[in-house]
Design an enzyme around this catalytic site. Structure first.
Site, PDB file in Angstrom:
ATOM      1  N   PHE A 149       0.750  -1.229   0.172  1.00  0.00           N
ATOM      2  CA  PHE A 149       0.045  -0.054  -0.103  1.00  0.00           C
ATOM      3  C   PHE A 149       1.021   1.207  -0.006  1.00  0.00           C
ATOM      4  O   PHE A 149       0.302   2.470  -0.367  1.00  0.00           O
ATOM      5  CB  PHE A 149      -1.019   0.096   1.268  1.00  0.00           C
ATOM      6  CG  PHE A 149      -0.311   0.517   2.552  1.00  0.00           C
ATOM      7  CD1 PHE A 149      -0.250   1.876   2.800  1.00  0.00           C
ATOM      8  CD2 PHE A 149       0.113  -0.486   3.443  1.00  0.00           C
ATOM      9  CE1 PHE A 149       0.409   2.079   3.856  1.00  0.00           C
ATOM     10  CE2 PHE A 149       0.964   0.052   4.640  1.00  0.00           C
ATOM     11  CZ  PHE A 149       1.172   1.371   4.825  1.00  0.00           C
ATOM     12  N   LYS A 173      -1.489  -7.364  -9.137  1.00  0.00           N
ATOM     13  CA  LYS A 173      -2.329  -7.394  -7.906  1.00  0.00           C
ATOM     14  C   LYS A 173      -1.710  -6.321  -7.006  1.00  0.00           C
ATOM     15  O   LYS A 173      -0.861  -6.488  -6.141  1.00  0.00           O
ATOM     16  CB  LYS A 173      -2.184  -8.833  -7.416  1.00  0.00           C
ATOM     17  CG  LYS A 173      -3.339  -9.472  -6.750  1.00  0.00           C
ATOM     18  CD  LYS A 173      -4.011  -8.673  -5.375  1.00  0.00           C
ATOM     19  CE  LYS A 173      -3.080  -8.458  -4.245  1.00  0.00           C
ATOM     20  NZ  LYS A 173      -3.289  -7.654  -3.185  1.00  0.00           N
ATOM     21  N   GLU A 176      -4.996  -3.967  -1.824  1.00  0.00           N
ATOM     22  CA  GLU A 176      -6.403  -3.673  -1.547  1.00  0.00           C
ATOM     23  C   GLU A 176      -6.561  -2.412  -1.007  1.00  0.00           C
ATOM     24  O   GLU A 176      -7.693  -1.772  -0.968  1.00  0.00           O
ATOM     25  CB  GLU A 176      -6.966  -4.862  -1.044  1.00  0.00           C
ATOM     26  CG  GLU A 176      -6.706  -5.413   0.263  1.00  0.00           C
ATOM     27  CD  GLU A 176      -5.626  -6.247   0.382  1.00  0.00           C
ATOM     28  OE1 GLU A 176      -4.688  -5.896  -0.464  1.00  0.00           O
ATOM     29  OE2 GLU A 176      -5.726  -7.218   1.059  1.00  0.00           O
ATOM     30  N   ARG A 177      -5.594  -1.844  -0.127  1.00  0.00           N
ATOM     31  CA  ARG A 177      -5.675  -0.471   0.567  1.00  0.00           C
ATOM     32  C   ARG A 177      -5.634   0.831  -0.176  1.00  0.00           C
ATOM     33  O   ARG A 177      -6.137   1.841  -0.003  1.00  0.00           O
ATOM     34  CB  ARG A 177      -4.907  -0.548   1.849  1.00  0.00           C
ATOM     35  CG  ARG A 177      -5.383  -1.576   2.783  1.00  0.00           C
ATOM     36  CD  ARG A 177      -4.283  -1.734   4.016  1.00  0.00           C
ATOM     37  NE  ARG A 177      -3.526  -2.605   3.849  1.00  0.00           N
ATOM     38  CZ  ARG A 177      -2.205  -2.891   4.422  1.00  0.00           C
ATOM     39  NH1 ARG A 177      -2.230  -2.177   5.255  1.00  0.00           N
ATOM     40  NH2 ARG A 177      -1.636  -3.934   4.317  1.00  0.00           N
ATOM     41  N   SER A 226       5.248  -6.769   3.489  1.00  0.00           N
ATOM     42  CA  SER A 226       6.156  -7.276   4.741  1.00  0.00           C
ATOM     43  C   SER A 226       6.769  -8.617   4.619  1.00  0.00           C
ATOM     44  O   SER A 226       6.668  -9.558   3.732  1.00  0.00           O
ATOM     45  CB  SER A 226       4.729  -7.288   5.734  1.00  0.00           C
ATOM     46  OG  SER A 226       4.093  -8.136   5.431  1.00  0.00           O
ATOM     47  N   CYS A 281       9.502   1.824   3.606  1.00  0.00           N
ATOM     48  CA  CYS A 281      10.476   0.723   4.072  1.00  0.00           C
ATOM     49  C   CYS A 281      12.003   1.347   3.963  1.00  0.00           C
ATOM     50  O   CYS A 281      12.826   0.559   4.708  1.00  0.00           O
ATOM     51  CB  CYS A 281      10.623  -0.246   3.022  1.00  0.00           C
ATOM     52  SG  CYS A 281      11.006   0.516   1.128  1.00  0.00           S
ATOM     53  N   GLU A 384       9.044  -4.208  13.218  1.00  0.00           N
ATOM     54  CA  GLU A 384       8.918  -2.828  12.401  1.00  0.00           C
ATOM     55  C   GLU A 384       7.658  -2.087  12.932  1.00  0.00           C
ATOM     56  O   GLU A 384       6.424  -2.626  12.924  1.00  0.00           O
ATOM     57  CB  GLU A 384       8.740  -3.360  10.930  1.00  0.00           C
ATOM     58  CG  GLU A 384       8.579  -2.349  10.071  1.00  0.00           C
ATOM     59  CD  GLU A 384       8.497  -2.634   8.493  1.00  0.00           C
ATOM     60  OE1 GLU A 384       7.863  -3.834   8.151  1.00  0.00           O
ATOM     61  OE2 GLU A 384       8.828  -2.102   7.513  1.00  0.00           O
TER      62      GLU A 384
HETATM   63  P1  NAD Z   1       1.429  -6.524   3.241  1.00  0.00           P
HETATM   64  O1  NAD Z   1       2.650  -7.709   3.314  1.00  0.00           O
HETATM   65  O2  NAD Z   1       0.593  -6.460   4.270  1.00  0.00           O
HETATM   66  O3  NAD Z   1       0.991  -6.838   1.757  1.00  0.00           O
HETATM   67  C1  NAD Z   1       1.684  -6.529   0.753  1.00  0.00           C
HETATM   68  C2  NAD Z   1       0.954  -7.389  -0.591  1.00  0.00           C
HETATM   69  O4  NAD Z   1       0.715  -8.642  -0.183  1.00  0.00           O
HETATM   70  C3  NAD Z   1      -0.566  -6.849  -0.845  1.00  0.00           C
HETATM   71  O5  NAD Z   1      -0.884  -6.725  -2.080  1.00  0.00           O
HETATM   72  C4  NAD Z   1      -1.489  -7.702  -0.072  1.00  0.00           C
HETATM   73  O6  NAD Z   1      -2.669  -7.876  -0.670  1.00  0.00           O
HETATM   74  C5  NAD Z   1      -0.751  -9.024  -0.276  1.00  0.00           C
HETATM   75  N1  NAD Z   1      -0.963  -9.928   1.073  1.00  0.00           N
HETATM   76  C6  NAD Z   1      -1.297  -9.653   2.379  1.00  0.00           C
HETATM   77  N2  NAD Z   1      -1.436 -10.519   3.217  1.00  0.00           N
HETATM   78  C7  NAD Z   1      -1.137 -11.802   2.512  1.00  0.00           C
HETATM   79  C8  NAD Z   1      -1.518 -12.987   2.698  1.00  0.00           C
HETATM   80  N3  NAD Z   1      -1.645 -13.400   3.776  1.00  0.00           N
HETATM   81  N4  NAD Z   1      -1.152 -13.960   1.567  1.00  0.00           N
HETATM   82  C9  NAD Z   1      -0.960 -13.669   0.481  1.00  0.00           C
HETATM   83  N5  NAD Z   1      -0.759 -12.237   0.074  1.00  0.00           N
HETATM   84  C10 NAD Z   1      -1.075 -11.362   1.095  1.00  0.00           C
HETATM   85  O7  NAD Z   1       2.426  -5.169   3.200  1.00  0.00           O
HETATM   86  P2  NAD Z   1       1.720  -3.671   3.137  1.00  0.00           P
HETATM   87  O8  NAD Z   1       1.361  -3.388   4.555  1.00  0.00           O
HETATM   88  O9  NAD Z   1       0.965  -3.461   1.990  1.00  0.00           O
HETATM   89  O10 NAD Z   1       3.199  -3.009   2.968  1.00  0.00           O
HETATM   90  C11 NAD Z   1       3.941  -2.291   4.010  1.00  0.00           C
HETATM   91  C12 NAD Z   1       5.128  -3.459   4.198  1.00  0.00           C
HETATM   92  O11 NAD Z   1       5.933  -3.559   2.872  1.00  0.00           O
HETATM   93  C13 NAD Z   1       6.071  -2.913   5.234  1.00  0.00           C
HETATM   94  O12 NAD Z   1       6.637  -4.098   5.863  1.00  0.00           O
HETATM   95  C14 NAD Z   1       7.297  -2.443   4.384  1.00  0.00           C
HETATM   96  O13 NAD Z   1       8.463  -2.398   4.889  1.00  0.00           O
HETATM   97  C15 NAD Z   1       7.264  -3.155   3.275  1.00  0.00           C
HETATM   98  N6  NAD Z   1       7.839  -2.547   2.080  1.00  0.00           N
HETATM   99  C16 NAD Z   1       8.984  -2.928   1.445  1.00  0.00           C
HETATM  100  C17 NAD Z   1       9.630  -2.462   0.511  1.00  0.00           C
HETATM  101  C18 NAD Z   1      10.875  -2.903   0.211  1.00  0.00           C
HETATM  102  O14 NAD Z   1      11.399  -2.682  -1.150  1.00  0.00           O
HETATM  103  N7  NAD Z   1      11.677  -3.685   0.830  1.00  0.00           N
HETATM  104  C19 NAD Z   1       9.067  -1.366  -0.090  1.00  0.00           C
HETATM  105  C20 NAD Z   1       7.990  -1.030   0.245  1.00  0.00           C
HETATM  106  C21 NAD Z   1       7.173  -1.446   1.377  1.00  0.00           C
END
Ligand code: NAD
Length: 499
Positions: A149, A173, A176-177, A226, A281, A384
């Site tokens: 998101f 994909k 969704e937020r 994450s 991140c 985090e």
């Molecule tokens: P998230 O892991 O909750 O979601 C990311 C994606 O995974 C979304 O599209 C979501 O729909 C999907 N997802 C969520 N739960 C899932 C599940 N149980 N099974 C399959 N798919 C699932 O992350 P977020 O809250 O959207 O983003 C924030 C996180 O992303 C933070 O931890 C941040 O540090 C990290 N981030 C990392 C980078 C990097 O390049 N390392 C860049 C930006 C953000």
């Protein structure tokens, strides 16, 4: 209530599954739209159509594919304000920061105009008398991106630009937020000349993600989010024989040496720690001053700066430093962690608890927090937080400070502030972290380098964007060719050795 869609085969398509997720305006706390969550059948049909569309796109010459990106650059500039407004309204970040989100994605698209250069392959003339050898980089077919998101424009653009210019079809994909901007990007790519079906934006949750991971058609998965989900996706995608690059969470340390300019450090820390409400991140979440005198002086400079930070809705334009966090659940998690810090003995020197903004009482605002005397066994250090909370861990020496960054399980970004070139050089060489800043708080590489964390911040062996992305989204085929004679002279039954 506004109902969002998918973008499939060049048009907006209503969701068929009957399942939806709420999309909030984090500044007001109101649900502003519903986003459809695709069923496996909807996804499979979008993937099958993408596979058909990919054939012609993969045969389109690379220069023409690059020109689609050239036009996309123009359209992104044209629609910058609209994109930023949509982005801020779903994410909560300020308008200038939302434009930065688009611009850092746009820079990768600019780089992708030069895709033909990366697809040239390699050629050896006369590897042996009469024998030439050449390697081609060919598209994988249908590939996918699953994005978070917190950068709804930048990260989808980081993935789409290289994947598409390599000649692949791409299934996105998005989170969704924050689904609106990715849908707008799909419209812009269509306007830029991308053939229908080559980019399919399918909204969804775990069900959609699992369908991608198990699809026999999809050849590669690029994920950002994450760490637990990154690890899950990497494991399942690779077990199914796909390429995967999965980038996860972070806990970025800034080392502050006694010889650094502490005003410069304090300014850098408020931007890097609190910008975008800490939902980056590459945010700095841990400050590590070296020496008690440095720590005392730093805290003295930080406190007034942090207390002065202006928190508000994006509609206030340039008048706010950061906005709300993305959901009520994110806010509750941050508040829980702040309380754990207090309970576990850290000193809360700026207390943002109970922050309220008149007229926005239901918004997901969190005031800025600054902790001192944090230790590595505390939850605020180990987890985090992804909120406007900066933790100070005091170190007695450079080696101790370095060991905090090195021993942390994450390895996304880090930074050192010093006037001593030798210390800076030693740090950059030794630290086991993917992106390093020297007197730069958020060292996000430019589009022609690559972006990627180490340790639990990244699973897979190639980085995002830059030359690595062209390796990730293509496969190498090597041809050994002999003209015109010899081939008809009968079979050879030992492995060929070129003399
Ligand atoms: P998230 O892991 O909750 O979601 C990311 C994606 O995974 C979304 O599209 C979501 O729909 C999907 N997802 C969520 N739960 C899932 C599940 N149980 N099974 C399959 N798919 C699932 O992350 P977020 O809250 O959207 O983003 C924030 C996180 O992303 C933070 O931890 C941040 O540090 C990290 N981030 C990392 C980078 C990097 O390049 N390392 C860049 C930006 C953000």
């Amino acid at each position: 209530m506004k109902e969002l869609s998918h973008f499939i085969n060049g048009k907006h398509v209503k969701g068929q599954s009957g399942r939806f997720a709420d999309v909030y305006n984090p500044a007001t706390g109101e649900v502003q739209a519903k986003v459809p969550l695709a069923s496996p059948a909807e996804l499979q049909s979008a993937i099958a159509d993408a596979a058909k569309a990919q054939v012609e796109w993969g045969n389109t010459n690379p220069q023409k594919r690059g020109r689609v990106m050239m036009e996309l650059v123009r359209l992104l500039h044209r629609d910058m304000d609209k994109l930023a407004e949509a982005l801020s309204s779903e994410h909560g970040k300020t308008l200038p920061d939302a434009k930065g989100d688009v611009v850092r994605g746009l820079e990768v698209i600019e780089f992708c105009i030069g895709a033909p250069h990366f697809l040239k392959g390699e050629y050896t003339d006369s590897a042996s008398p009469g024998i030439d050898m050449y390697s081609m980089r060919q598209p994988l077919g249908v590939v996918s991106g699953i994005t978070p998101f917190n950068f709804p424009a930048m990260i989808p653009l980081w993935k789409m630009g290289p994947a598409l210019t390599c000649g692949n079809a791409f299934i996105l994909k998005p989170s969704e937020r924050a689904p609106t901007v990715p849908l707008m990007l799909a419209e812009l790519l269509q306007e830029a000349g991308l053939p229908d079906g080559v980019l399919q934006v399918v909204n969804g949750d775990k069900e959609a993600v699992d369908t991608i991971l198990d699809s026999e058609t999809i050849q590669a998965v690029g994920f950002v989010g994450s760490t637990p989900i990154a690890h899950y996706i990497y494991s399942r995608a690779t077990a199914n024989g796909k390429r995967a690059q999965c980038f996860g969470g972070a806990k970025n340390h800034m080392i502050i040496m006694p010889d650094s300019d502490l005003d410069q450090v304090a300014d850098a820390l408020v931007g890097a720690g609190y910008g975008a409400a800490g939902e980056r991140c590459m945010a700095i979440s841990v400050a590590v001053p070296v020496g008690q005198k440095t720590a005392d002086a730093l805290i003295e400079k930080l406190v007034p700066r942090v207390e002065k930070l202006k928190v508000g809705p994006y509609t206030a334009g340039n008048d706010v430093d950061f906005g709300p966090v993305v959901t009520a659940a994110a806010k509750a998690n941050i508040e829980r962690l702040v309380q754990s810090g207090v309970d576990q003995g850290a000193k809360l020197v700026v207390d943002g608890r109970g922050f309220k903004l008149q007229g926005y009482e239901n918004g997901f605002f969190v005031g800025p927090h600054l902790f001192d005397h944090v230790t590595t066994d505390m939850d605020i250090y180990k987890q985090e937080i992804f909120g406007p909370v900066l933790s100070t861990v005091r170190a007695d020496s450079y080696e101790e400070a370095l060991s905090y960054a090195m021993d942390n399980e994450y390895g996304n970004g880090t930074s050192i502030f010093t006037r001593d070139g030798d210390t800076a050089r030693d740090f950059a060489n030794r630290v086991n972290i993917g992106m390093v800043g020297v007197n730069v708080p958020i060292p996000v590489p430019l589009a022609y380098h690559t972006f990627g964390g180490w340790k639990k911040s990244g699973f897979g062996d190639l980085n995002q964007f830059g030359p690595d992305a062209y390796r990730f989204y293509t496969r190498t085929k090597t041809v050994t060719s002999r003209w015109p004679s010899g081939i008809k002279e009968g079979g050879e039954f030992t492995i060929p050795v070129f003399n």
